[in-house]
Design a protein around this motif. Structure first.
Motif, PDB file in Angstrom:
ATOM      1  N   GLY A  16      19.676 -13.203 -37.795  1.00 54.57           N
ATOM      2  CA  GLY A  16      19.781 -13.765 -39.132  1.00 54.57           C
ATOM      3  C   GLY A  16      18.655 -14.760 -39.363  1.00 54.57           C
ATOM      4  O   GLY A  16      17.611 -14.712 -38.694  1.00 54.57           O
ATOM      5  N   ILE A  17      18.869 -15.681 -40.282  1.00 53.64           N
ATOM      6  CA  ILE A  17      17.835 -16.663 -40.605  1.00 53.64           C
ATOM      7  C   ILE A  17      17.420 -17.459 -39.363  1.00 53.64           C
ATOM      8  O   ILE A  17      16.228 -17.646 -39.100  1.00 53.64           O
ATOM      9  CB  ILE A  17      18.329 -17.601 -41.723  1.00 53.64           C
ATOM     10  N   SER A  18      18.386 -17.924 -38.570  1.00 52.36           N
ATOM     11  CA  SER A  18      18.061 -18.776 -37.418  1.00 52.36           C
ATOM     12  C   SER A  18      17.268 -18.015 -36.369  1.00 52.36           C
ATOM     13  O   SER A  18      16.262 -18.519 -35.844  1.00 52.36           O
ATOM     14  CB  SER A  18      19.349 -19.328 -36.795  1.00 52.36           C
ATOM     15  N   GLY A  19      17.713 -16.810 -36.027  1.00 54.89           N
ATOM     16  CA  GLY A  19      17.036 -16.024 -34.998  1.00 54.89           C
ATOM     17  C   GLY A  19      15.648 -15.582 -35.406  1.00 54.89           C
ATOM     18  O   GLY A  19      14.693 -15.650 -34.623  1.00 54.89           O
ATOM     19  N   ILE A  20      15.514 -15.129 -36.654  1.00 55.59           N
ATOM     20  CA  ILE A  20      14.205 -14.701 -37.151  1.00 55.59           C
ATOM     21  C   ILE A  20      13.251 -15.898 -37.202  1.00 55.59           C
ATOM     22  O   ILE A  20      12.068 -15.785 -36.863  1.00 55.59           O
ATOM     23  CB  ILE A  20      14.347 -14.025 -38.528  1.00 55.59           C
ATOM     24  N   GLY A  21      13.780 -17.048 -37.609  1.00 52.91           N
ATOM     25  CA  GLY A  21      12.953 -18.252 -37.644  1.00 52.91           C
ATOM     26  C   GLY A  21      12.435 -18.629 -36.268  1.00 52.91           C
ATOM     27  O   GLY A  21      11.268 -18.998 -36.112  1.00 52.91           O
ATOM     28  N   MET A  22      13.296 -18.531 -35.245  1.00 57.96           N
ATOM     29  CA  MET A  22      12.862 -18.851 -33.883  1.00 57.96           C
ATOM     30  C   MET A  22      11.792 -17.872 -33.413  1.00 57.96           C
ATOM     31  O   MET A  22      10.792 -18.273 -32.805  1.00 57.96           O
ATOM     32  CB  MET A  22      14.065 -18.824 -32.927  1.00 57.96           C
ATOM     33  N   ALA A  23      11.979 -16.594 -33.693  1.00 61.22           N
ATOM     34  CA  ALA A  23      10.990 -15.590 -33.291  1.00 61.22           C
ATOM     35  C   ALA A  23       9.643 -15.861 -33.950  1.00 61.22           C
ATOM     36  O   ALA A  23       8.586 -15.765 -33.313  1.00 61.22           O
ATOM     37  CB  ALA A  23      11.495 -14.188 -33.651  1.00 61.22           C
ATOM     38  N   ALA A  24       9.675 -16.216 -35.234  1.00 62.51           N
ATOM     39  CA  ALA A  24       8.426 -16.499 -35.944  1.00 62.51           C
ATOM     40  C   ALA A  24       7.726 -17.721 -35.354  1.00 62.51           C
ATOM     41  O   ALA A  24       6.495 -17.736 -35.201  1.00 62.51           O
ATOM     42  CB  ALA A  24       8.714 -16.715 -37.431  1.00 62.51           C
ATOM     43  N   HIS A  25       8.492 -18.744 -35.001  1.00 66.39           N
ATOM     44  CA  HIS A  25       7.897 -19.926 -34.372  1.00 66.39           C
ATOM     45  C   HIS A  25       7.308 -19.588 -33.009  1.00 66.39           C
ATOM     46  O   HIS A  25       6.246 -20.099 -32.639  1.00 66.39           O
ATOM     47  CB  HIS A  25       8.939 -21.044 -34.251  1.00 66.39           C
ATOM     48  N   MET A  26       7.964 -18.702 -32.268  1.00 64.47           N
ATOM     49  CA  MET A  26       7.412 -18.301 -30.971  1.00 64.47           C
ATOM     50  C   MET A  26       6.106 -17.537 -31.146  1.00 64.47           C
ATOM     51  O   MET A  26       5.154 -17.731 -30.384  1.00 64.47           O
ATOM     52  CB  MET A  26       8.437 -17.469 -30.194  1.00 64.47           C
ATOM     53  N   GLU A  27       6.063 -16.670 -32.138  1.00 61.31           N
ATOM     54  CA  GLU A  27       4.828 -15.922 -32.402  1.00 61.31           C
ATOM     55  C   GLU A  27       3.674 -16.878 -32.724  1.00 61.31           C
ATOM     56  O   GLU A  27       2.525 -16.636 -32.333  1.00 61.31           O
ATOM     57  CB  GLU A  27       5.046 -14.944 -33.570  1.00 61.31           C
ATOM     58  N   MET A  28       3.993 -17.965 -33.408  1.00 66.75           N
ATOM     59  CA  MET A  28       2.954 -18.926 -33.799  1.00 66.75           C
ATOM     60  C   MET A  28       2.596 -19.904 -32.687  1.00 66.75           C
ATOM     61  O   MET A  28       1.422 -20.200 -32.483  1.00 66.75           O
ATOM     62  CB  MET A  28       3.429 -19.712 -35.036  1.00 66.75           C
ATOM     63  N   HIS A  29       3.616 -20.407 -31.962  1.00 62.69           N
ATOM     64  CA  HIS A  29       3.398 -21.535 -31.064  1.00 62.69           C
ATOM     65  C   HIS A  29       3.521 -21.209 -29.573  1.00 62.69           C
ATOM     66  O   HIS A  29       3.061 -21.995 -28.743  1.00 62.69           O
ATOM     67  CB  HIS A  29       4.370 -22.664 -31.404  1.00 62.69           C
ATOM     68  N   CYS A  30       4.147 -20.090 -29.239  1.00 57.09           N
ATOM     69  CA  CYS A  30       4.303 -19.698 -27.825  1.00 57.09           C
ATOM     70  C   CYS A  30       3.933 -18.221 -27.662  1.00 57.09           C
ATOM     71  O   CYS A  30       4.749 -17.416 -27.191  1.00 57.09           O
ATOM     72  CB  CYS A  30       5.737 -19.916 -27.356  1.00 57.09           C
ATOM     73  N   PRO A  31       2.737 -17.836 -28.063  1.00 58.16           N
ATOM     74  CA  PRO A  31       2.393 -16.402 -28.107  1.00 58.16           C
ATOM     75  C   PRO A  31       2.382 -15.714 -26.749  1.00 58.16           C
ATOM     76  O   PRO A  31       2.468 -14.484 -26.689  1.00 58.16           O
ATOM     77  CB  PRO A  31       0.997 -16.401 -28.754  1.00 58.16           C
ATOM     78  N   THR A  32       2.294 -16.473 -25.660  1.00 60.23           N
ATOM     79  CA  THR A  32       2.268 -15.839 -24.331  1.00 60.23           C
ATOM     80  C   THR A  32       3.668 -15.649 -23.756  1.00 60.23           C
ATOM     81  O   THR A  32       3.829 -14.999 -22.731  1.00 60.23           O
ATOM     82  CB  THR A  32       1.439 -16.678 -23.340  1.00 60.23           C
ATOM     83  N   ARG A  33       4.662 -16.209 -24.415  1.00 62.96           N
ATOM     84  CA  ARG A  33       6.037 -16.102 -23.920  1.00 62.96           C
ATOM     85  C   ARG A  33       6.695 -14.811 -24.407  1.00 62.96           C
ATOM     86  O   ARG A  33       6.542 -14.425 -25.570  1.00 62.96           O
ATOM     87  CB  ARG A  33       6.870 -17.291 -24.417  1.00 62.96           C
ATOM     88  N   SER A  34       7.447 -14.167 -23.534  1.00 63.59           N
ATOM     89  CA  SER A  34       8.167 -12.949 -23.924  1.00 63.59           C
ATOM     90  C   SER A  34       9.528 -13.329 -24.514  1.00 63.59           C
ATOM     91  O   SER A  34      10.131 -14.333 -24.133  1.00 63.59           O
ATOM     92  CB  SER A  34       8.369 -12.041 -22.722  1.00 63.59           C
ATOM     93  N   TYR A  35       9.977 -12.512 -25.468  1.00 65.88           N
ATOM     94  CA  TYR A  35      11.293 -12.771 -26.066  1.00 65.88           C
ATOM     95  C   TYR A  35      11.903 -11.478 -26.586  1.00 65.88           C
ATOM     96  O   TYR A  35      11.209 -10.478 -26.821  1.00 65.88           O
ATOM     97  CB  TYR A  35      11.200 -13.797 -27.191  1.00 65.88           C
ATOM     98  N   ALA A  36      13.213 -11.513 -26.750  1.00 68.92           N
ATOM     99  CA  ALA A  36      13.935 -10.430 -27.414  1.00 68.92           C
ATOM    100  C   ALA A  36      15.002 -11.053 -28.298  1.00 68.92           C
ATOM    101  O   ALA A  36      15.508 -12.148 -28.008  1.00 68.92           O
ATOM    102  CB  ALA A  36      14.582  -9.501 -26.396  1.00 68.92           C
ATOM    103  N   ILE A  37      15.300 -10.373 -29.389  1.00 64.26           N
ATOM    104  CA  ILE A  37      16.415 -10.771 -30.247  1.00 64.26           C
ATOM    105  C   ILE A  37      17.522  -9.745 -30.059  1.00 64.26           C
ATOM    106  O   ILE A  37      17.282  -8.542 -30.230  1.00 64.26           O
ATOM    107  CB  ILE A  37      16.016 -10.817 -31.731  1.00 64.26           C
ATOM    108  N   VAL A  38      18.717 -10.201 -29.707  1.00 58.92           N
ATOM    109  CA  VAL A  38      19.857  -9.287 -29.613  1.00 58.92           C
ATOM    110  C   VAL A  38      20.787  -9.561 -30.792  1.00 58.92           C
ATOM    111  O   VAL A  38      21.151 -10.700 -31.067  1.00 58.92           O
ATOM    112  CB  VAL A  38      20.602  -9.422 -28.263  1.00 58.92           C
ATOM    113  N   GLU A  39      21.130  -8.504 -31.498  1.00 57.87           N
ATOM    114  CA  GLU A  39      21.926  -8.601 -32.713  1.00 57.87           C
ATOM    115  C   GLU A  39      23.128  -7.662 -32.584  1.00 57.87           C
ATOM    116  O   GLU A  39      22.959  -6.475 -32.298  1.00 57.87           O
ATOM    117  CB  GLU A  39      21.074  -8.223 -33.922  1.00 57.87           C
ATOM    118  N   MET A  40      24.324  -8.187 -32.806  1.00 57.62           N
ATOM    119  CA  MET A  40      25.525  -7.370 -32.591  1.00 57.62           C
ATOM    120  C   MET A  40      25.745  -6.345 -33.698  1.00 57.62           C
ATOM    121  O   MET A  40      26.439  -5.352 -33.490  1.00 57.62           O
ATOM    122  CB  MET A  40      26.760  -8.260 -32.464  1.00 57.62           C
TER     123      MET A  40
END
Length: 500
Positions: A16-40
């Motif tokens: 949702g808004i919170s998860g997408i926002g975190m992913a966008a911040h990671m793309e901008m500020h932590c580009p070398t870090r790996s991540y996944a979003i899990v959505e039920m």
């Protein structure tokens, strides 16, 4: 660092808004870090995809419900759900986030293991099978309410022969043309549904036990639309966003400091819509403005529906449900073919995930908030619980930015663990976590984390102050401890708290 890396550096729960926002911040500020979003669920969007009731819209302006990094470009600042979904889909596509989302992944448990510096996360798949993921850091963007079960006030519908619908589970094929409808409730959902259904229905009655303070404003922000014509998009958005943040802050503080003046202003606006002789009793709550969240009436839509005769508001208590509708304690009967129970949400903490620390269940009601983002003595876990007196996304933005700063500090120090350390003999004075009388808040208080009277061990309700602290003060503040796996993974005080 660990010899065997986790599956992901960061696991984001919720798209949702919170998860997408975190992913966008990671793309901008932590580009070398790996991540996944899990959505039920089967789609992104959270609330804005789940709810399908007529007229679903934001009850905050989109210049503050929108993200700090993505201008809101639509003409209307009070937006409907399809427009919000378009906004979110644009972000995940343009920022390369969609490929990181895994749908129909329901997180049911998460166990922190300090010797590995990772969370072991148990996920239920659509076929009922469980699978395991590991992540160094977990970010909970799972919202604040129970997606599976709304609040049940315990109504006995007895002899009622019509349809009963809860807004959280709205049937997409519902035909209500020419029907008489009673909407039980007076919150944002009811105030949205009533004028939206009034167009097709024979009549819609909003039945409220207690009135709610309402405020009317245009759905379009004239200044925002003017600025977009003369300034670059991002600059226009930035100015409008800050203007609305300051207005929200001013209005809330005015309501707390001069409630009678605010009451007069709200009533004056209603009388302007309904006529100077209108009886205001249905819009005069027994509490002060902002003791509960104000309800937004964009473009006077509720009042226009009432003036047209297609909608009405009734204040009273239900005696019983009868074959053709609702009988009130006053003896009045409200005819209904359809009853909509807009009676509120059921609060949930941490997305109802069974969180454990070294196998010991974590009771969030025994933990203190740390900067409204993390929890005392619980490593590598952050959460978003948005503002009650402002837009949800304001907190989502500052929390995700802060977590990115934490991740970068961990990388700089070569540490695997970040934990807000609170000793057992902390001596903190507790504060009421929510100074709001809303039913859903009061019903859920017993499951909420603890709140201290002083920062940083609290969930604040003042965005401007929070933003300054979260974005400018050092991450390494002497309370947030940075460690390597296996090296003092838990302090004695933490072991005691975890075992309680």
């Amino acid at each position: 660092m660990l010899a065997t890396p986790p599956d992901f550096d960061v696991l984001i729960v919720g798209a949702g808004i919170s998860g997408i926002g975190m992913a966008a911040h990671m793309e901008m500020h932590c580009p070398t870090r790996s991540y996944a979003i899990v959505e039920m669920r089967e789609n992104l969007g959270g609330t804005w995809d789940l709810f399908k009731y007529p007229g679903i819209r934001s009850d905050s302006d989109m210049h503050t419900l929108g993200f700090v990094f993505e201008p809101w470009k639509h003409e209307k600042s009070i937006a409907d759900a399809p427009s919000i979904m378009d906004y979110l889909n644009t972000i995940v596509d343009e920022r390369g986030i969609r490929e990181h989302i895994r749908y129909q992944h329901r997180v049911i448990a998460a166990d922190w293991r300090g010797d590995e510096a990772r969370w072991h996360v148990t996920i239920q798949m659509p076929d009922g099978e469980h699978k395991r993921m590991t992540a160094n850091f977990v970010y909970l963007g799972s919202g604040y309410y129970d997606y599976d079960e709304p609040y049940d006030p315990g109504f006995d519908f007895g002899e009622f022969k019509g349809q009963v619908i809860h807004p959280q589970f709205w049937p997409e094929d519902l035909d209500y043309a020419g029907k008489k409808i009673v909407v039980i409730g007076s919150g944002a959902t009811a105030v949205t549904i009533v004028p939206s259904m009034a167009d097709k229905a024979a009549h819609v009655t909003m039945l409220q036990r207690t009135p709610t303070w309402m405020f009317s404003r245009p759905a379009k922000d004239a200044l925002a639309n003017f600025l977009r014509k003369i300034l670059p998009e991002e600059m226009a958005y930035k100015i409008t966003r800050w203007k609305n943040i300051k207005m929200q802050d001013f209005s809330f503080k005015m309501a707390r400091n001069k409630p009678e003046k605010v009451k007069q202003g709200l009533h004056k606006r209603i009388l302007k819509s309904m006529g100077k002789d209108y009886d205001l009793s249905n819009f005069t709550p027994p509490y002060d403005p902002w003791d509960q969240r104000l309800c937004l009436v964009p473009d006077d839509d509720l009042f226009e529906a009432m003036k047209s005769g297609k909608a009405s508001v009734v204040t009273g208590r239900i005696a019983k449900f009868v074959e053709g509708g609702v009988e009130l304690e006053s003896g009045e009967k409200l005819d209904a073919d359809i009853i909509v129970t807009a009676t509120g949400l059921k609060l949930a903490v941490a997305g109802k995930i069974a969180v454990t620390q070294e196998g010991v269940p974590v009771d969030f009601s025994e933990r203190f908030y740390y900067k409204g983002c993390m929890f005392s003595n619980l490593p590598n876990l952050a959460v978003v619980f948005g503002y009650l007196n402002a837009s949800w996304t304001l907190r989502a933005d500052i929390n995700s930015d802060f977590v990115c700063r934490v991740l970068n500090e961990m990388e700089r120090k070569g540490s695997d663990i970040a934990v807000p350390v609170l000793p057992q003999d902390h001596g903190l004075e507790e504060d009421d976590i929510f100074d709001f009388s809303s039913g859903y808040i009061q019903r859920g208080k017993h499951i909420m984390p603890k709140n201290a009277v002083s920062y940083p061990w609290r969930l604040n309700q003042e965005y401007i102050a929070d933003r300054k602290i979260m974005m400018t003060e050092p991450v390494d503040d002497g309370l947030l401890s940075f460690r390597k796996a296996g090296a003092n993974a838990q302090l004695p005080g933490e072991q005691l708290e975890a075992a309680e």
